[in-house]
Motif scaffolding. Structure first.
Motif: not given
Ligand code: PEP
Ligand code: MN
Length: 354
Positions: A134-136, A193-195, A245-247
């Motif tokens: 579960l993600r959240g 997270g990506a940031r 990988e998330r773009g």
């Molecule tokens: C997320 O998983 O909701 C998220 C903020 O992802 P990302 O860090 O890839 O933008």
């Protein structure tokens, strides 16, 4: 590492480089070359090679200095030829899941935890469709400080409630090292997270824990930057890192980001760490999520992380890219049929196992 001398570099300049190479403990091997001399550094010396590249680049007569082996030792396939498999779900309430093996791992759930009914309801729905984590988000990195920032500790507690109700291990994001103890208490997988991919102090803190990490690629990060970020976590002794990988940002603006599908086989070749894809953030649009999710599985991903919301039109974050539970279930059925083509499998949905 090799040092390429400039065309016409003097004997004295070459001799100086050779002498300095010897001083570092390496054996210099000079390739005379027709146009320019190339000096290879032979032997194993425990030294920061990236720093050495910078140093030799400043020497008189040197054109460029090139690393031959990757700067990421711990994340490299060279040091671990076999793909890494490990278990997720350390919490006693969690049903353990192995990532990196033949079974695809699908993590699903809302972008943000919003209420008990929302997160527990979605957890049951994604479990019934075959998700095994579960993600959240409880701590949300939002572009605007005026947007919903997440429920914080209360959100973590609701994730624990959902885990107790379903057995699904929980993946949730850390933003601030001050929250590390609380997050470790509740999470089965810590998301960076990506940031924050290059928030090196956060990477080090998480590296000191032994909680598995889902590290997302920064939208402006090269694969080599991504692997060096993973190296920070591994260097702390935490070996359980999943790459996501998330773009990435490109000139294309028809989708939120551009899915770097290439990165999947590239990463699988460069590293032993499991690789998953997030089609929700990569596309930013639920209409494209199923296609890109299937492309990732076809391309060799070890799993997926997908946003699912009971009513995306009311979501407090990322509603546009969130699937409804029934759409997620349709996608999982397709993935179940696709997986065997690439010698993988998806677990049967929990409801039919019962
Ligand atoms: C997320 O998983 O909701 C998220 C903020 O992802 P990302 O860090 O890839 O933008
Ligand atoms: Mn999101």
């Amino acid at each position: 590492m090799i040092i390429v001398m400039q065309q016409g570099a003097s004997d004295a300049e070459v001799a100086n480089v050779v002498q300095q190479v010897e001083a570092t403990g390496f054996r210099p091997f000079i390739n005379p070359g027709v146009e320019r001399k190339v000096i290879a550094l032979l032997g194993e010396v425990d030294i920061d090679k990236v720093q050495l590249v910078d140093r030799f680049s400043t020497f008189s007569g040197v054109e460029r200095v090139q690393l031959i082996s990757e700067p990421y030792k711990l994340a490299s396939r060279h040091s671990h030829p076999d793909p890494l498999r490990f278990e997720l779900g350390l919490h006693p309430d969690a049903t353990r899941v192995t990532i990196g093996g033949s079974e695809l791992v699908v993590m699903a759930g809302p972008c943000s935890v919003e209420s008990e009914a929302q997160v527990v309801g979605v957890a049951h729905a994604v479990k019934a469709a075959g998700a095994t984590l579960l993600r959240g988000g409880a701590f949300k990195p939002r572009s605007s400080p005026h947007s919903f920032q997440g429920m914080g500790l209360d959100g973590l507690k609701l994730l624990a409630t959902a885990r107790a109700a379903t057995g699904l291990p929980v993946v949730t994001e850390i933003m601030d090292p001050h929250d590390l103890d609380e997050i470790c208490r509740y999470a089965d997988v810590i998301q960076i997270g990506a940031r924050n991919m290059q928030n090196f102090s956060l990477l080090r803190y998480v590296g000191e824990t032994r909680v598995p990490v889902l590290l997302k690629r920064g939208p402006g990060a090269k694969v080599s930057d991504f692997l060096l970020a993973a190296e920070y976590v591994l260097a702390g002794g935490n070996h359980r890192v999943i790459l996501c990988e998330r773009g990435i940002i490109t000139f294309e603006d028809s989708t939120r980001y551009t899915t770097d599908i290439n990165a999947i086989p590239v990463l699988k070749r460069q590293t032993h760490l499991p690789v998953v894809l997030d089609p929700s953030h990569a596309t930013g649009d639920s209409a494209y999520v199923p296609s890109v999710a299937m492309a990732a599985v076809a391309g060799g991903a070890d799993g997926l992380i997908i946003e699912v919301h009971p009513d995306p039109s009311k979501a407090l974050s990322d509603g546009k890219q969130s699937l409804k539970p029934d759409q997620f279930s349709v996608l999982m059925d397709k993935l179940r049929r696709l997986a065997p083509v690439v010698d993988r499998e998806l677990q049967a949905p929990a409801a039919s196992l019962a």
